[in-house]
Scaffold this motif. Structure first.
Motif, short mmCIF file in Angstrom:
data_model
loop_
_atom_site.label_atom_id
_atom_site.label_comp_id
_atom_site.label_asym_id
_atom_site.label_seq_id
_atom_site.Cartn_x
_atom_site.Cartn_y
_atom_site.Cartn_z
N ASN A 1 0.82 -1.22 0.00
CA ASN A 1 0.00 0.00 0.00
C ASN A 1 0.85 1.26 0.00
OD1 ASN A 1 -2.61 -1.20 0.03
ND2 ASN A 1 -2.29 -1.73 2.18
N ARG B 1 1.77 8.18 3.13
CA ARG B 1 1.31 7.33 2.04
C ARG B 1 1.73 7.96 0.72
NH1 ARG B 1 -4.82 5.01 1.21
NH2 ARG B 1 -4.38 4.19 3.30
N ASP C 1 -7.68 7.01 3.14
CA ASP C 1 -8.54 6.48 2.08
C ASP C 1 -9.49 7.55 1.54
OD1 ASP C 1 -7.36 4.00 2.29
OD2 ASP C 1 -8.95 3.14 3.55
#
Length: 309
Positions: free
Chosen positions: A80, A125, A302
């Protein structure tokens, strides 16, 4: 389940990583590097992991700011493209007394060279083939670690890639746009200064920070979150007025059964960038539980992914 006072002292501030490379072809907007192919050989995710690991062995000193720091519990999810952990930071330089609030006695005399360490959760991320990466930094009582982190990692990045790493707050309009149309359920004003005798009575309850909560009238509403950032809107004017009575204004919004609390203070350009902890984040002795924090921040990330890419 209502949020506790402990949870309300913690928040998450999202930032955006970008790398401008003037050597790339095209107009200015096309000169931002893909973050896994910086100068054709650097991957920002790998650089973040390497940097954090290199500074996880022992506490180091930032003399200019009188801070000490060390990373710990570093985790990597290569699939991820995420890396997260604690950024443990303390400040030294002032002698103070540490008292026991129950006995009112001094338990410990903190010397000038002692530093109280605060655990700050950090989460990065960096999706493949994009020129914008995400950084989520934990703040406690309004105090964060962005400046220290950016100074340290930015210098490391410049030495490695010979480029400048940009790290700016993620703007609300292009990151969590869906929440802007969510209805406001409550307005919270902290450190509200009321009538003197009322404030005195409240102080006798044992806490010096009061909170005023405004809820919509039975047949009315408090508008949408978007309204609080529109300077021509009455809701924004109300926030400006409320600032005079306290130092922080928050709005609680709800969408699809989920709630978020956003800081809507007088710096409206950055106000959306502070998200108060969810009531589902478990607390352990005043510190967010590591795994619980990871799950919650993953949900926030997300939401950003759905609108950013």
């Amino acid at each position: 389940m209502a949020k506790t006072y402990e949870q309300e002292q913690h928040a998450l501030t999202p930032y955006c990583f970008r790398v401008y490379n003037k050597s790339l072809d095209g107009d200015r907007d096309k000169r931002y590097s893909k973050l896994n192919q910086i100068s054709g050989k650097f991957d920002l995710l790998e650089m973040l992991e390497t940097f954090m690991m290199a500074h996880s062995k022992e506490y180091e000193i930032a003399e200019e700011t009188q801070q000490v720091y060390c990373f710990s519990d570093i985790k990597v999810d290569a699939a991820n493209r995420e890396v997260w952990g604690w950024f443990n930071v303390g400040v030294y330089g002032m002698k103070t007394d540490i008292i026991n609030i129950k006995t009112q006695k001094v338990d410990f005399e903190k010397a000038k060279d002692n530093a109280e360490i605060i655990k700050h959760y950090v989460h990065f991320r960096i999706p493949l083939n994009v020129d914008e990466g995400m950084a989520f930094l934990h703040t406690y009582r309004g105090n964060g670690i962005k400046t220290l982190f950016h100074d340290l990692f930015g210098e490391y990045f410049k030495q490695q890639a010979n480029l400048v790493l940009q790290m700016n707050p993620l703007a609300y309009d292009n990151a969590i746009n869906a929440w802007l149309d969510a209805p406001a359920k409550e307005i919270k004003l902290t450190k509200f200064v009321g009538v003197d005798d009322v404030a005195d009575k409240l102080n006798k309850l044992g806490h010096h920070e009061q909170e005023l909560i405004i809820k919509p009238p039975r047949k009315g509403n408090l508008g949408r979150l978007r309204d609080y950032f529109n300077k021509d809107n009455a809701h924004h004017e109300a926030v400006v007025e409320l600032i005079g009575f306290g130092n922080q204004v928050k709005t609680v919004v709800e969408m699809n059964g989920k709630k978020r609390t956003f800081n809507v203070g007088n710096n409206t350009s950055n106000a959306m960038c502070e998200i108060e902890l969810d009531e589902n984040v478990v607390m352990d002795e005043g510190v967010p539980d590591f795994n619980s924090m990871n799950r919650w921040v993953g949900q926030i990330a997300d939401e950003y992914v759905q609108t950013m890419y």
